[in-house]
Design a protein around this motif. Structure first.
Motif, short mmCIF file in Angstrom:
data_model
loop_
_atom_site.label_atom_id
_atom_site.label_comp_id
_atom_site.label_asym_id
_atom_site.label_seq_id
_atom_site.Cartn_x
_atom_site.Cartn_y
_atom_site.Cartn_z
N ALA A 95 -8.08 -2.44 3.37
CA ALA A 95 -7.15 -1.63 2.58
C ALA A 95 -7.61 -1.53 1.13
CB ALA A 95 -5.74 -2.22 2.64
N VAL A 155 -4.34 0.60 8.78
CA VAL A 155 -3.45 0.78 7.62
C VAL A 155 -3.18 2.25 7.33
CG1 VAL A 155 -3.16 0.25 5.15
CG2 VAL A 155 -4.37 -1.36 6.64
N CYS A 204 -10.06 6.76 3.98
CA CYS A 204 -9.06 5.71 4.18
C CYS A 204 -8.90 5.38 5.66
CB CYS A 204 -7.73 6.10 3.56
SG CYS A 204 -7.05 7.67 4.17
N VAL A 264 0.85 -1.19 0.00
CA VAL A 264 0.00 0.00 0.00
C VAL A 264 0.89 1.24 0.00
CG1 VAL A 264 -1.73 1.28 1.31
CG2 VAL A 264 -1.78 -1.21 1.30
#
Length: 63
Positions: free
Chosen positions: A47, A23, A16, A3
């Protein structure tokens, strides 16, 4: 899975961090910060979803 986030493109929507808090996070200015560049199995689905939901396209999730 790997990521990454482009902090220059981030608009600070925060989806997010809300979707995958293990994450992603946001700094004091609301810009994305990657907490886990290689998420564990338990965080991979979140994610992926965060990468899909990002309105600016700042997130990149590579399998």
């Amino acid at each position: 899975m790997r990521v990454t986030a482009d902090r220059q493109v981030c608009v600070g929507a925060g989806l997010c961090a809300l979707t995958a808090p293990e994450v992603f996070d946001q700094d004091d200015e609301g810009v994305v910060t990657v907490l886990a560049a290689e998420p564990g199995d338990e965080d991979r689905a979140a994610a992926r979803e965060a990468g899909t939901l990002c309105p600016s396209g700042a997130l990149r999730v590579v399998e």
